[in-house]
Write an enzyme that holds these catalytic residues in place. Structure first.
Site, PDB file in Angstrom:
ATOM      1  N   ASP A  81      33.094  50.193  48.419  1.00 28.34           N
ATOM      2  CA  ASP A  81      34.137  50.056  47.403  1.00 28.34           C
ATOM      3  C   ASP A  81      33.680  50.814  46.145  1.00 28.34           C
ATOM      4  O   ASP A  81      32.957  51.811  46.249  1.00 28.34           O
ATOM      5  CB  ASP A  81      34.437  48.572  47.130  1.00 28.34           C
ATOM      6  N   ASP A  82      34.078  50.379  44.987  1.00 27.83           N
ATOM      7  CA  ASP A  82      33.834  51.105  43.735  1.00 27.83           C
ATOM      8  C   ASP A  82      32.329  51.192  43.421  1.00 27.83           C
ATOM      9  O   ASP A  82      31.509  50.471  43.977  1.00 27.83           O
ATOM     10  CB  ASP A  82      34.580  50.391  42.604  1.00 27.83           C
ATOM     11  N   LYS A 158      40.228  53.807  50.814  1.00 22.83           N
ATOM     12  CA  LYS A 158      40.973  52.874  49.962  1.00 22.83           C
ATOM     13  C   LYS A 158      41.185  53.575  48.629  1.00 22.83           C
ATOM     14  O   LYS A 158      40.228  53.907  47.941  1.00 22.83           O
ATOM     15  CB  LYS A 158      40.179  51.581  49.764  1.00 22.83           C
ATOM     16  N   ASP A 160      42.586  53.252  44.999  1.00 26.85           N
ATOM     17  CA  ASP A 160      42.978  52.308  43.955  1.00 26.85           C
ATOM     18  C   ASP A 160      43.869  53.011  42.926  1.00 26.85           C
ATOM     19  O   ASP A 160      44.165  54.200  43.059  1.00 26.85           O
ATOM     20  CB  ASP A 160      41.719  51.729  43.304  1.00 26.85           C
ATOM     21  N   SER A 192      46.678  51.131  47.239  1.00 24.33           N
ATOM     22  CA  SER A 192      46.840  50.013  46.302  1.00 24.33           C
ATOM     23  C   SER A 192      48.094  50.151  45.445  1.00 24.33           C
ATOM     24  O   SER A 192      48.315  49.343  44.544  1.00 24.33           O
ATOM     25  CB  SER A 192      45.608  49.917  45.395  1.00 24.33           C
ATOM     26  N   ARG A 217      47.690  47.207  49.554  1.00 24.76           N
ATOM     27  CA  ARG A 217      47.469  46.005  48.760  1.00 24.76           C
ATOM     28  C   ARG A 217      48.729  45.720  47.960  1.00 24.76           C
ATOM     29  O   ARG A 217      49.159  46.526  47.162  1.00 24.76           O
ATOM     30  CB  ARG A 217      46.272  46.211  47.816  1.00 24.76           C
ATOM     31  N   ASP A 221      43.723  41.022  43.265  1.00 25.05           N
ATOM     32  CA  ASP A 221      42.421  40.918  43.919  1.00 25.05           C
ATOM     33  C   ASP A 221      42.091  39.463  44.225  1.00 25.05           C
ATOM     34  O   ASP A 221      42.334  38.567  43.409  1.00 25.05           O
ATOM     35  CB  ASP A 221      41.318  41.452  43.006  1.00 25.05           C
TER      36      ASP A 221
END
Length: 425
Positions: A81-82, A158, A160, A192, A217, A221
């Protein structure tokens, strides 16, 4: 007994799955592991080397997935992830991983993951910066970043939406879909976008999303708490008339990660999250420390029948069909071969509740009989007729989950001479 709010089941059973992004990927909900909820943006590898975002963390999780029985059950993705990137792009404008935390680079990490029969996911952000303050993918970098990810051997992206405008999102999310397809590498695309636009039409164009994204998404979160799980459940099932028809092979609503095995959920609540995510046909992306997970949490996450239901090839998302004044709710998901999954869920906080009903009251066709298996206990009820009353005992914040296969259809038609015909088995 409380007032029943019953949704017509037949319409759901007959509904055809929605058309999805035709890249041939994510025909069932993706399964794997995702770093964010458990490990966040911990980049302090000097003082906290075993909990920070580094190649070692992802290599060790890949080892656990490959060696502890997860891979064979379908958990295949190891997703970054980030906070993996360096703070600046290189001289050619390419994203680069942090050189101290990922000294061998993402390509080497992907090779390590692939050698274990797994797939690697990575994180990007369609904006000036990622949510954690690392370089984002502005519109002028979309094609370059897609090519970079493909060259590294990435299998899922993914994307965002922090630090981007609605206009940039409307342009950038479809642009990234085209760029990923242009690389020639199969990369599952997780968007997202709807979460940044409130998750619902008319601001969210789900017809377009289904054409460009494999999963998305829709909502906030998840946090490590039961309140967070309930808020997600409430939002998804309150809006099920909009959201449920959208899901199908290649395109999935994503209520976010499984937090089973962390700190915020009890045993009963953990079983409930797994059951409700399965009813929603949700991606099963765990975010927990697989190196130290307790056997009780591992048993929930590795429940074979649960995973079979989640991965049902029809890909129909389930619905809440009853909401009782007694704070009991019932959820139904139609499955292939005329099977079904039922979840009886208690929002009560006092004591185990005895809930009595029948399959007829739950909308099942009259005159049928079913083989029923309790998904968690494994107990079997053979030949349960739709008109038979039954009682399930549901613990506070807990579930009882059933898998039902049709066993017989009783034909009430009169045979010649007035004798009833035998059941068709």
């Amino acid at each position: 007994m409380g007032v029943l709010v019953v949704v017509a089941v037949l319409a759901v059973v007959l509904a055809l799955p929605a058309r999805g992004l035709e890249n041939g990927l994510a025909r069932t909900p993706p399964m794997g592991w995702l770093a964010w909820e458990r490990f966040r943006c911990n980049v302090n590898c000097r003082e906290d080397p075993h909990q920070c975002i580094s190649e070692m963390l992802f290599m060790e999780m890949a080892d656990r997935i490959a060696e502890d029985g997860w891979r064979e059950l379908g958990y295949k993705y190891i997703n970054i992830d980030d906070c993996w990137a360096a703070k600046q792009r290189d001289a050619e404008g390419r994203l680069v991983p942090d050189p101290e935390r990922f000294p061998r680079g993402i390509k080497a990490l992907a090779d390590y993951v692939h050698a274990r029969g797994l797939k690697l996911g990575i994180y990007g952000d369609l904006g000036r910066l990622t949510c954690g303050g690392y370089p984002g993918t502005t519109l002028d970098h979309v094609g370059q970043d897609a090519q970079t990810f493909a060259e590294w051997g990435v299998d899922m992206l993914k994307l965002d939406g922090c630090y981007s405008s609605a206009k940039e999102q409307a342009q950038g999310y479809p642009q990234m879909a085209r760029a990923l397809n242009a690389t020639g590498r199969p990369i599952v695309y997780s968007c997202s976008w709807p979460a940044y636009q409130g998750g619902l039409p008319p601001k969210v164009n789900y017809t377009l999303l289904g054409e460009i994204c494999n999963m998305w998404r829709n909502y906030d979160d998840i946090q490590d708490s039961w309140d967070s799980v309930l808020s997600i459940v409430d939002w998804f099932f309150t809006n099920q008339d909009v959201l449920q028809p959208l899901a199908g092979p290649g395109r999935w609503n994503d209520p976010d990660m499984l937090i089973i095995g962390n700190f915020g959920l009890s045993y009963e609540q953990s079983r409930s999250q797994m059951a409700l995510w399965t009813i929603m046909a949700a991606p099963l992306l765990m975010s927990t420390d697989l190196r130290t997970i307790l056997p009780s949490a591992k048993k929930i996450l590795q429940n074979r029948l649960m995973i079979q239901i989640n991965q049902d090839p029809l890909g129909i998302q389930g619905r809440r069909i009853i909401k009782e004044e007694s704070h009991i709710e019932v959820f139904l998901r139609p499955l292939s071969q005329a099977a079904s999954a039922l979840v009886f869920f208690s929002r009560r906080t006092d004591m185990p509740f005895r809930y009595t009903t029948s399959l007829t009251k739950l909308g099942f066709p009259e005159g049928a009989a079913y083989e029923v298996q309790d998904v968690y206990s494994g107990k079997i009820i053979s030949g349960l007729k739709t008109g038979d009353n039954f009682t399930v005992i549901i613990n506070p914040s807990g579930v009882v989950m059933w898998y039902l296969c049709p066993k017989a259809l009783l034909i009430q038609q009169q045979a010649p001479g007035g004798a009833s015909r035998l059941p068709l088995l």
